[in-house]
Design a protein around this motif. Sequence first.
Motif, PDB file in Angstrom:
ATOM      1  N   TYR A 335      -4.958  -4.546   1.020  1.00 16.69           N
ATOM      2  CA  TYR A 335      -3.955  -3.563   1.424  1.00 16.69           C
ATOM      3  C   TYR A 335      -2.580  -4.230   1.440  1.00 16.69           C
ATOM      4  O   TYR A 335      -2.453  -5.398   1.811  1.00 16.69           O
ATOM      5  N   SER A 336      -1.567  -3.464   1.073  1.00 12.52           N
ATOM      6  CA  SER A 336      -0.207  -3.988   1.197  1.00 12.52           C
ATOM      7  C   SER A 336       0.753  -2.842   1.501  1.00 12.52           C
ATOM      8  O   SER A 336       0.500  -1.685   1.156  1.00 12.52           O
ATOM      9  N   ILE A 337       1.833  -3.177   2.178  1.00  6.52           N
ATOM     10  CA  ILE A 337       2.874  -2.201   2.482  1.00  6.52           C
ATOM     11  C   ILE A 337       4.215  -2.909   2.376  1.00  6.52           C
ATOM     12  O   ILE A 337       4.336  -4.090   2.732  1.00  6.52           O
ATOM     13  N   GLY A 338       5.210  -2.215   1.824  1.00 11.35           N
ATOM     14  CA  GLY A 338       6.497  -2.848   1.615  1.00 11.35           C
ATOM     15  C   GLY A 338       7.655  -1.878   1.753  1.00 11.35           C
ATOM     16  O   GLY A 338       7.471  -0.653   1.734  1.00 11.35           O
ATOM     17  N   VAL A 339       8.838  -2.439   1.886  1.00 11.63           N
ATOM     18  CA  VAL A 339      10.076  -1.657   1.968  1.00 11.63           C
ATOM     19  C   VAL A 339      11.093  -2.302   1.037  1.00 11.63           C
ATOM     20  O   VAL A 339      11.224  -3.531   0.992  1.00 11.63           O
ATOM     21  N   ALA A 340      11.806  -1.454   0.286  1.00 11.39           N
ATOM     22  CA  ALA A 340      12.905  -1.921  -0.558  1.00 11.39           C
ATOM     23  C   ALA A 340      14.170  -1.151  -0.166  1.00 11.39           C
ATOM     24  O   ALA A 340      14.127   0.052   0.081  1.00 11.39           O
ATOM     25  N   HIS A 341      15.290  -1.872  -0.120  1.00  8.93           N
ATOM     26  CA  HIS A 341      16.555  -1.228   0.223  1.00  8.93           C
ATOM     27  C   HIS A 341      17.648  -1.705  -0.723  1.00  8.93           C
ATOM     28  O   HIS A 341      17.793  -2.908  -0.956  1.00  8.93           O
ATOM     29  N   ARG A 342      18.391  -0.740  -1.249  1.00 11.51           N
ATOM     30  CA  ARG A 342      19.515  -1.056  -2.124  1.00 11.51           C
ATOM     31  C   ARG A 342      20.778  -1.217  -1.278  1.00 11.51           C
ATOM     32  O   ARG A 342      21.213  -0.299  -0.589  1.00 11.51           O
ATOM     33  N   PHE A 343      21.358  -2.425  -1.354  1.00  7.22           N
ATOM     34  CA  PHE A 343      22.563  -2.720  -0.574  1.00  7.22           C
ATOM     35  C   PHE A 343      23.840  -2.398  -1.341  1.00  7.22           C
ATOM     36  O   PHE A 343      24.886  -2.182  -0.738  1.00  7.22           O
ATOM     37  N   SER A 344      23.739  -2.406  -2.669  1.00  8.25           N
ATOM     38  CA  SER A 344      24.887  -2.071  -3.501  1.00  8.25           C
ATOM     39  C   SER A 344      24.354  -1.586  -4.843  1.00  8.25           C
ATOM     40  O   SER A 344      23.145  -1.545  -5.066  1.00  8.25           O
ATOM     41  N   ASP A 345      25.269  -1.236  -5.752  1.00  4.98           N
ATOM     42  CA  ASP A 345      24.834  -0.788  -7.073  1.00  4.98           C
ATOM     43  C   ASP A 345      24.115  -1.884  -7.841  1.00  4.98           C
ATOM     44  O   ASP A 345      23.353  -1.606  -8.772  1.00  4.98           O
ATOM     45  N   GLN A 346      24.343  -3.138  -7.456  1.00  2.84           N
ATOM     46  CA  GLN A 346      23.775  -4.247  -8.214  1.00  2.84           C
ATOM     47  C   GLN A 346      22.683  -5.009  -7.484  1.00  2.84           C
ATOM     48  O   GLN A 346      21.918  -5.731  -8.127  1.00  2.84           O
ATOM     49  N   PHE A 347      22.574  -4.875  -6.171  1.00  2.56           N
ATOM     50  CA  PHE A 347      21.607  -5.708  -5.462  1.00  2.56           C
ATOM     51  C   PHE A 347      20.743  -4.889  -4.515  1.00  2.56           C
ATOM     52  O   PHE A 347      21.216  -4.004  -3.813  1.00  2.56           O
ATOM     53  N   ALA A 348      19.429  -5.232  -4.524  1.00  2.22           N
ATOM     54  CA  ALA A 348      18.470  -4.637  -3.595  1.00  2.22           C
ATOM     55  C   ALA A 348      17.582  -5.753  -3.042  1.00  2.22           C
ATOM     56  O   ALA A 348      17.339  -6.771  -3.696  1.00  2.22           O
ATOM     57  N   GLY A 349      17.072  -5.545  -1.836  1.00  4.97           N
ATOM     58  CA  GLY A 349      16.167  -6.503  -1.221  1.00  4.97           C
ATOM     59  C   GLY A 349      14.833  -5.863  -0.898  1.00  4.97           C
ATOM     60  O   GLY A 349      14.736  -4.634  -0.731  1.00  4.97           O
ATOM     61  N   THR A 350      13.789  -6.666  -0.825  1.00  8.76           N
ATOM     62  CA  THR A 350      12.447  -6.152  -0.589  1.00  8.76           C
ATOM     63  C   THR A 350      11.700  -7.058   0.386  1.00  8.76           C
ATOM     64  O   THR A 350      11.969  -8.259   0.483  1.00  8.76           O
ATOM     65  N   VAL A 351      10.746  -6.458   1.093  1.00 11.45           N
ATOM     66  CA  VAL A 351       9.832  -7.218   1.927  1.00 11.45           C
ATOM     67  C   VAL A 351       8.481  -6.511   1.897  1.00 11.45           C
ATOM     68  O   VAL A 351       8.410  -5.275   1.834  1.00 11.45           O
ATOM     69  N   SER A 352       7.409  -7.292   1.887  1.00 13.96           N
ATOM     70  CA  SER A 352       6.077  -6.715   1.792  1.00 13.96           C
ATOM     71  C   SER A 352       5.084  -7.532   2.601  1.00 13.96           C
ATOM     72  O   SER A 352       5.199  -8.759   2.702  1.00 13.96           O
ATOM     73  N   LEU A 353       4.098  -6.840   3.180  1.00 10.29           N
ATOM     74  CA  LEU A 353       3.001  -7.468   3.896  1.00 10.29           C
ATOM     75  C   LEU A 353       1.693  -7.128   3.187  1.00 10.29           C
ATOM     76  O   LEU A 353       1.510  -5.995   2.729  1.00 10.29           O
ATOM     77  N   SER A 354       0.778  -8.095   3.101  1.00  8.81           N
ATOM     78  CA  SER A 354      -0.517  -7.855   2.478  1.00  8.81           C
ATOM     79  C   SER A 354      -1.629  -8.338   3.399  1.00  8.81           C
ATOM     80  O   SER A 354      -1.423  -9.231   4.233  1.00  8.81           O
ATOM     81  N   TYR A 355      -2.810  -7.742   3.223  1.00  6.42           N
ATOM     82  CA  TYR A 355      -3.923  -8.040   4.136  1.00  6.42           C
ATOM     83  C   TYR A 355      -5.249  -7.856   3.419  1.00  6.42           C
ATOM     84  O   TYR A 355      -5.425  -6.897   2.661  1.00  6.42           O
ATOM     85  N   GLU A 356      -6.146  -8.803   3.643  1.00  2.00           N
ATOM     86  CA  GLU A 356      -7.539  -8.674   3.234  1.00  2.00           C
ATOM     87  C   GLU A 356      -8.412  -9.051   4.407  1.00  2.00           C
ATOM     88  O   GLU A 356      -8.251 -10.132   4.993  1.00  2.00           O
ATOM     89  N   GLU A 357      -9.335  -8.184   4.750  1.00  2.00           N
ATOM     90  CA  GLU A 357     -10.219  -8.457   5.871  1.00  2.00           C
ATOM     91  C   GLU A 357     -11.208  -9.566   5.524  1.00  2.00           C
ATOM     92  O   GLU A 357     -11.720  -9.639   4.410  1.00  2.00           O
TER      93      GLU A 357
END
Length: 429
Positions: A335-357
């Motif tokens: 399983y994984s879940i993530g968020v991406a956010h665009r800070f400007s027309d040229q740059f975006a940042g991302t973060v994601s978490l993953s999990y395996e039982e």
Amino acid sequence: MMKTLALSTSILALASSAVLAGGLDRSGQSISAIFSAPGSTSVSFGAVKPSIKGTDTAGNSYNVGDAYQQYGYSYTGGKADAFSYALIIDQPYGANVTYGNSPLTSTLGGTMADLSSHAATVVGRYALSSRFSVLGGISLETVEGTVNLNGTSYRGAISAAAVAKGFNASLPSGATELSSATLGAAALGDTTAQTAIDTTYGAGTFATLAGSLGTTATNFATNDGYKFNMKQDTSVGFLLGAAYEIPDIALRLAASYRFETDHSAATTESMLGLSSVPGTVDYVTPQSFNLDFQTGVAKNTLLTANFRWTDFSAVDVVPTLLGSDLVNIDDSYRYSIGVAHRFSDQFAGTVSLSYEEAGNAATVSPLGPTDGLYGLTVGGLYSKNNVNISGGLNYTWLGAANAGVGGQTAASFGSNSAVGAGLKIEIVF
């Protein structure tokens, strides 16, 4: 803009794709390229450095995870509002494990696995409406590998199997066959197993078998253990899928199912003085299911989630000479879940978490001595005109596990981790 933002989340899978997660899983077999703009071409590179440290029952230390690289390519063509297609090249499965130390004095010294694969998949997508589409694809998949089994644990288990096989061949028809597990336990000093052998087959039987075990074990040790080489084999696989989209809010729910792919490969084996014995092994690469979700949740912000199931329990590689399965892996649920956010027309940042039982088995295969994981990936996207450059870094905590041979713990691994990095360049022509 939201489509480009979605691209930035794809690098997360590249950076964290293979940290010994999900058995032999490497690429995750994503088909996200089919949703790229027609004319998109991408190349990607990832590198992973595991740290998998353990100690065997004889006190020897190991760090068995070998660094490796991942490569990928995709091209998307067609028309986004009707029919589109994508060519995806990846490395879906792999293993890189090496045990140091002397095989004469350590439980697993000299054991190693090197499995590699390559796949070229063509996926087609037909839009039934502005929201619903169906997917289908065909792939060419190539797999090859080398496995060495050595050390005192494999010496005892393989010798016990060989002696039990020879003993059973001499029994009269209908007689109860001797279990190699019982013989192995008896050889390790289990008095209950020793008594059971003598009770079933006559007094003094274990003493005779113990002599045979000693001779066979010496033969195993002096001939460098067991060696297996599986030649390259290429087979055809298939996939089906569907997607639901609401473009105005960047929502997409896509499901894809890959069927088992049948393989038959030429092999050579060496063991107990028998050198380069030719053979053939039939096996499958597993069926799998991917469920990918994304949606806009705020201005310039995208939420993503992914689930992947891989049917590794159906994968059996049983060489003729060895006579037992080299692949002993439970199904993978990631399983994984993530968020991406665009800070400007040229740059975006991302973060994601993953999990395996983690599984419930008392021991795992020494060729994959971890169990479960938690992963964190951060990344970024830089866009300029028709070029998008993504990069990501991953750190994964790999679960502790006992590596076992014949159900007996040979080494314990804890404080496991892996670091991954990925780079992806996409050009839209």
